[in-house]
Design a protein around this motif. Structure first.
Motif, mmCIF file in Angstrom:
data_model
loop_
_atom_site.group_PDB
_atom_site.id
_atom_site.type_symbol
_atom_site.label_atom_id
_atom_site.label_comp_id
_atom_site.label_asym_id
_atom_site.label_seq_id
_atom_site.Cartn_x
_atom_site.Cartn_y
_atom_site.Cartn_z
ATOM 1 N N ASP A 214 0.820 -1.224 0.000
ATOM 2 C CA ASP A 214 0.000 0.000 0.000
ATOM 3 C C ASP A 214 0.854 1.275 0.000
ATOM 4 O O ASP A 214 0.568 2.222 0.735
ATOM 5 N N TYR A 215 1.888 1.263 -0.839
ATOM 6 C CA TYR A 215 2.710 2.453 -1.022
ATOM 7 C C TYR A 215 2.856 2.749 -2.509
ATOM 8 O O TYR A 215 2.831 1.828 -3.349
ATOM 9 N N LEU A 216 3.014 4.012 -2.824
ATOM 10 C CA LEU A 216 3.385 4.436 -4.172
ATOM 11 C C LEU A 216 4.814 4.966 -4.089
ATOM 12 O O LEU A 216 5.071 5.998 -3.478
ATOM 13 N N ASN A 217 5.737 4.246 -4.681
ATOM 14 C CA ASN A 217 7.152 4.558 -4.572
ATOM 15 C C ASN A 217 7.621 5.383 -5.776
ATOM 16 O O ASN A 217 7.197 5.161 -6.909
ATOM 17 N N LEU A 218 8.510 6.313 -5.498
ATOM 18 C CA LEU A 218 9.072 7.178 -6.525
ATOM 19 C C LEU A 218 10.570 6.915 -6.635
ATOM 20 O O LEU A 218 11.292 6.955 -5.641
ATOM 21 N N ALA A 219 11.000 6.620 -7.844
ATOM 22 C CA ALA A 219 12.428 6.443 -8.120
ATOM 23 C C ALA A 219 12.816 7.365 -9.269
ATOM 24 O O ALA A 219 11.958 7.848 -10.023
ATOM 25 N N GLY A 220 14.100 7.592 -9.404
ATOM 26 C CA GLY A 220 14.548 8.451 -10.487
ATOM 27 C C GLY A 220 16.010 8.246 -10.811
ATOM 28 O O GLY A 220 16.796 7.825 -9.956
ATOM 29 N N LYS A 221 16.347 8.533 -12.061
ATOM 30 C CA LYS A 221 17.739 8.449 -12.503
ATOM 31 C C LYS A 221 18.034 9.650 -13.389
ATOM 32 O O LYS A 221 17.233 10.023 -14.258
ATOM 33 N N LEU A 222 19.181 10.284 -13.153
ATOM 34 C CA LEU A 222 19.655 11.407 -13.961
ATOM 35 C C LEU A 222 20.984 10.986 -14.595
ATOM 36 O O LEU A 222 21.936 10.630 -13.886
ATOM 37 N N TYR A 223 21.016 10.989 -15.919
ATOM 38 C CA TYR A 223 22.181 10.514 -16.664
ATOM 39 C C TYR A 223 22.920 11.667 -17.322
ATOM 40 O O TYR A 223 22.298 12.594 -17.870
ATOM 41 N N THR A 229 32.428 10.196 -20.419
ATOM 42 C CA THR A 229 32.221 9.410 -19.196
ATOM 43 C C THR A 229 30.727 9.322 -18.909
ATOM 44 O O THR A 229 30.031 10.341 -18.888
ATOM 45 N N ASP A 230 30.217 8.103 -18.727
ATOM 46 C CA ASP A 230 28.815 7.894 -18.382
ATOM 47 C C ASP A 230 28.644 8.023 -16.870
ATOM 48 O O ASP A 230 29.333 7.333 -16.098
ATOM 49 N N ILE A 231 27.712 8.869 -16.446
ATOM 50 C CA ILE A 231 27.455 9.106 -15.022
ATOM 51 C C ILE A 231 25.953 9.022 -14.782
ATOM 52 O O ILE A 231 25.162 9.618 -15.518
ATOM 53 N N ASP A 232 25.555 8.280 -13.746
ATOM 54 C CA ASP A 232 24.154 8.195 -13.343
ATOM 55 C C ASP A 232 24.021 8.570 -11.872
ATOM 56 O O ASP A 232 24.852 8.159 -11.045
ATOM 57 N N LEU A 233 22.971 9.311 -11.546
ATOM 58 C CA LEU A 233 22.583 9.577 -10.168
ATOM 59 C C LEU A 233 21.182 9.022 -9.968
ATOM 60 O O LEU A 233 20.282 9.297 -10.774
ATOM 61 N N MET A 234 20.959 8.230 -8.899
ATOM 62 C CA MET A 234 19.679 7.562 -8.695
ATOM 63 C C MET A 234 19.161 7.770 -7.286
ATOM 64 O O MET A 234 19.926 8.087 -6.365
ATOM 65 N N PHE A 235 17.849 7.555 -7.115
ATOM 66 C CA PHE A 235 17.251 7.555 -5.785
ATOM 67 C C PHE A 235 15.993 6.709 -5.801
ATOM 68 O O PHE A 235 15.411 6.423 -6.860
ATOM 69 N N GLY A 246 21.958 6.629 -4.948
ATOM 70 C CA GLY A 246 23.032 5.901 -5.604
ATOM 71 C C GLY A 246 23.664 6.677 -6.735
ATOM 72 O O GLY A 246 23.138 7.704 -7.195
ATOM 73 N N ALA A 247 24.792 6.174 -7.202
ATOM 74 C CA ALA A 247 25.495 6.764 -8.337
ATOM 75 C C ALA A 247 26.321 5.678 -9.009
ATOM 76 O O ALA A 247 26.719 4.690 -8.373
ATOM 77 N N ASP A 248 26.549 5.843 -10.301
ATOM 78 C CA ASP A 248 27.479 4.950 -10.989
ATOM 79 C C ASP A 248 28.243 5.734 -12.041
ATOM 80 O O ASP A 248 27.849 6.842 -12.433
ATOM 81 N N VAL A 249 29.348 5.175 -12.486
ATOM 82 C CA VAL A 249 30.202 5.831 -13.470
ATOM 83 C C VAL A 249 30.876 4.767 -14.315
ATOM 84 O O VAL A 249 31.187 3.665 -13.834
ATOM 85 N N SER A 250 31.085 5.074 -15.588
ATOM 86 C CA SER A 250 31.763 4.150 -16.496
ATOM 87 C C SER A 250 32.508 4.962 -17.554
ATOM 88 O O SER A 250 31.982 5.964 -18.050
ATOM 89 N N ARG A 251 33.717 4.502 -17.872
ATOM 90 C CA ARG A 251 34.509 5.207 -18.893
ATOM 91 C C ARG A 251 35.456 4.234 -19.587
ATOM 92 O O ARG A 251 36.047 3.364 -18.944
ATOM 93 N N ASN A 252 35.577 4.390 -20.890
ATOM 94 C CA ASN A 252 36.576 3.654 -21.653
ATOM 95 C C ASN A 252 37.898 4.418 -21.612
ATOM 96 O O ASN A 252 38.008 5.511 -22.179
ATOM 97 N N ILE A 253 38.884 3.831 -20.947
ATOM 98 C CA ILE A 253 40.209 4.445 -20.892
ATOM 99 C C ILE A 253 40.872 4.347 -22.259
ATOM 100 O O ILE A 253 41.475 5.314 -22.750
ATOM 101 N N THR A 254 40.785 3.182 -22.880
ATOM 102 C CA THR A 254 41.187 2.972 -24.274
ATOM 103 C C THR A 254 40.059 2.197 -24.939
ATOM 104 O O THR A 254 39.044 1.874 -24.308
ATOM 105 N N THR A 255 40.212 1.873 -26.221
ATOM 106 C CA THR A 255 39.149 1.156 -26.926
ATOM 107 C C THR A 255 38.922 -0.243 -26.352
ATOM 108 O O THR A 255 37.843 -0.811 -26.530
ATOM 109 N N ASN A 256 39.910 -0.796 -25.665
ATOM 110 C CA ASN A 256 39.762 -2.158 -25.144
ATOM 111 C C ASN A 256 39.855 -2.227 -23.614
ATOM 112 O O ASN A 256 39.977 -3.315 -23.054
ATOM 113 N N TRP A 257 39.786 -1.072 -22.949
ATOM 114 C CA TRP A 257 39.887 -1.086 -21.480
ATOM 115 C C TRP A 257 38.846 -0.138 -20.905
ATOM 116 O O TRP A 257 38.864 1.066 -21.173
ATOM 117 N N GLU A 258 37.935 -0.695 -20.097
ATOM 118 C CA GLU A 258 36.854 0.068 -19.472
ATOM 119 C C GLU A 258 36.934 -0.075 -17.959
ATOM 120 O O GLU A 258 37.300 -1.140 -17.444
#
Length: 442
Positions: A214-223, A229-235, A246-258
């Motif tokens: 019996d709850y209505l939950n609110l979540a969100g993500k800002l990208y 560099t890919d960055i996400d902020l969540m709640f 929460g938060a996450d981050v991802s980046r390709n340092i080179t074409t074959n290394w992330e």
């Protein structure tokens, strides 16, 4: 190791037949056919339908001294090996017209095991998408969101079900909700911004395994896409689960290394645990979980995936030792008096908290996959290990995948579950596992 049963031999012979077909059948189908061109084949159809069917027999070698074996089989003797036979059927389809698109994905699992036959069918996803403009869309229905950048774990995936790190790419069931996406592109270092608000209702009938009713939950993500560099902020907030960020981050340092990472901060988390005498206690605190990982592809097509995961909601080593001790004490009481109340209570705790995937604090994950070694076409071996840093127990899972026939994948996978007594993997009900998987996409 005990001899294989007649049923197990049948499955192995069937798997051998599939491998033979994968090797020799394509050669028999290579007769030349005249080439024809059909204009209709290049036209985009408004609908799509496909699926996946899989057969997976599994053989377990049991550990009768393990606490979780005693908990599961205290009133029966299943011998040194257990067989399990699984069939999976997934169907998916979509229909698109104008600004609307409907998508669905069903999942049916059939299992034959020591417990008998069991069949479960459900919609993994079924939702309607409206896209009034290229940068805006709205989704309504059941879907998975796949938040987070981790491969084996996603501590910041607040509105997704937890992955199985031993098979993290397997599809998962979603939750019913209403979500939107708004995407805006820019010139300069900040290239893209996207906002995703989500509403998730929880009642006795809808999303009942998400949390409190019996709850209505609110979540969100800002990208953000910032300097490649890919960055996400969540709640997530709303009452079914405690508020978390929460938060996450991802980046390709080179074409074959992330490299990638995730962070989760969970307010007012309540952890329930049991001591050796059977008394339960609760610990209320703000939990912090995080993950750091990398993926590297070598010039020889070897892929390395490495992750460190800290689970701030997990149990400490002494708490797991008390839990295993309580099970062993309950088992001895059952043998002496026939009273299984302690074991039933332990089973309820296992289902509620201790039975979570990787219930302790700190883990390492390493996967090494080699594409077509020694120029053996369609042959891809890999090995995966998960190490519990607190107690030193771990799993080691080698596998081979063969895909000679288009859309047909054959996989042979073993799992060695290693650890001393009173450790997470050492108290698992099985010492070894061997599975054969034949899956076909259509």
């Amino acid at each position: 190791m005990s001899a294989l049963s007649g049923t197990s031999r049948t499955w192995i012979l069937a798997f051998a037949a599939l491998v033979s077909a994968a090797v020799f059948l394509p050669q028999a189908l290579q007769a030349e056919e005249p080439y024809t061109f059909d204009v209709s084949e290049t036209e985009r159809k408004p609908y799509h339908f496909g699926g996946y069917i899989e057969a997976k027999p599994v053989n377990f070698w049991t550990d009768h001294e393990a606490a979780l074996y005693k908990l599961k089989f205290y009133n029966r003797d299943e011998g040194k090996t257990l067989q399990e036979y699984n069939l999976k059927l997934q169907l998916e389809g979509s229909y698109e017209k104008g600004i609307g698109r409907f998508y669905f994905k069903t999942n049916t699992d059939y299992k034959n095991s020591y417990l008998g036959n069991d069949e479960d069918s459900t919609f993994y996803e079924a939702y309607l998408t409206l896209k009034p403009s290229p940068g805006t869309k709205v989704d309504a229905g059941k879907r998975t969101f796949k938040w987070g950048k981790g491969y084996a774990w996603n501590p910041a995936a607040f509105i997704d079900r937890p992955k199985d790190p031993e098979d993290p790419e397997i599809g998962m069931e979603g939750f019913i909700g209403l979500s939107a996406d708004y995407v805006k592109s820019f010139e300069g270092p900040l290239k893209t911004v996207a906002a995703t608000p989500v509403l998730i209702p929880v009642t006795e009938e809808i999303n009942k395994d998400f949390g409190g009713k019996d709850y209505l939950n609110l979540a969100g993500k800002l990208y953000f896409l910032f300097y490649d560099t890919d960055i996400d902020l969540m709640f997530l907030t709303g009452g079914s689960r405690t508020t978390r960020y929460g938060a996450d981050v991802s980046r390709n340092i080179t074409t074959n290394w992330e490299i990638h990472g995730e962070f989760a901060y969970i307010l007012d988390y309540q952890r329930i645990f049991i001591d050796r005498s059977g008394g339960t206690r609760t610990d209320d605190y703000d939990a912090v979980s995080y993950l750091i990982g990398t993926r590297y592809l070598t010039a020889r097509d070897t892929t390395y995936i490495f992750e460190y995961y800290h689970n701030g909601t997990g149990f400490m080593k002494n708490e797991m030792v008390d839990y295993f001790g309580y099970i062993n004490d309950g088992y001895r009481t059952y043998l002496a008096t026939g009273d299984d109340r302690g074991l039933k209570r332990a089973a309820a705790l296992t289902a509620g908290t201790y039975g979570r995937i990787n219930p302790m604090r700190d883990y390492l994950y390493l996967r090494i996959a080699q594409k077509e070694p020694f120029d053996i076409l369609y042959f891809n071996p890999a090995v995966t290990t998960i190490l519990n840093l607190h107690d030193g127990s771990f799993t080691l899972s080698p596998e081979i995948v063969y895909s000679r026939i288009t859309n047909l994948e054959l996989r042979l996978k073993a799992a060695f579950i290693l650890g001393s007594s009173d450790t997470e993997y050492g108290e698992k009900p099985n010492d070894y596992r061997l599975e054969l998987r034949a899956g076909y996409y259509f």
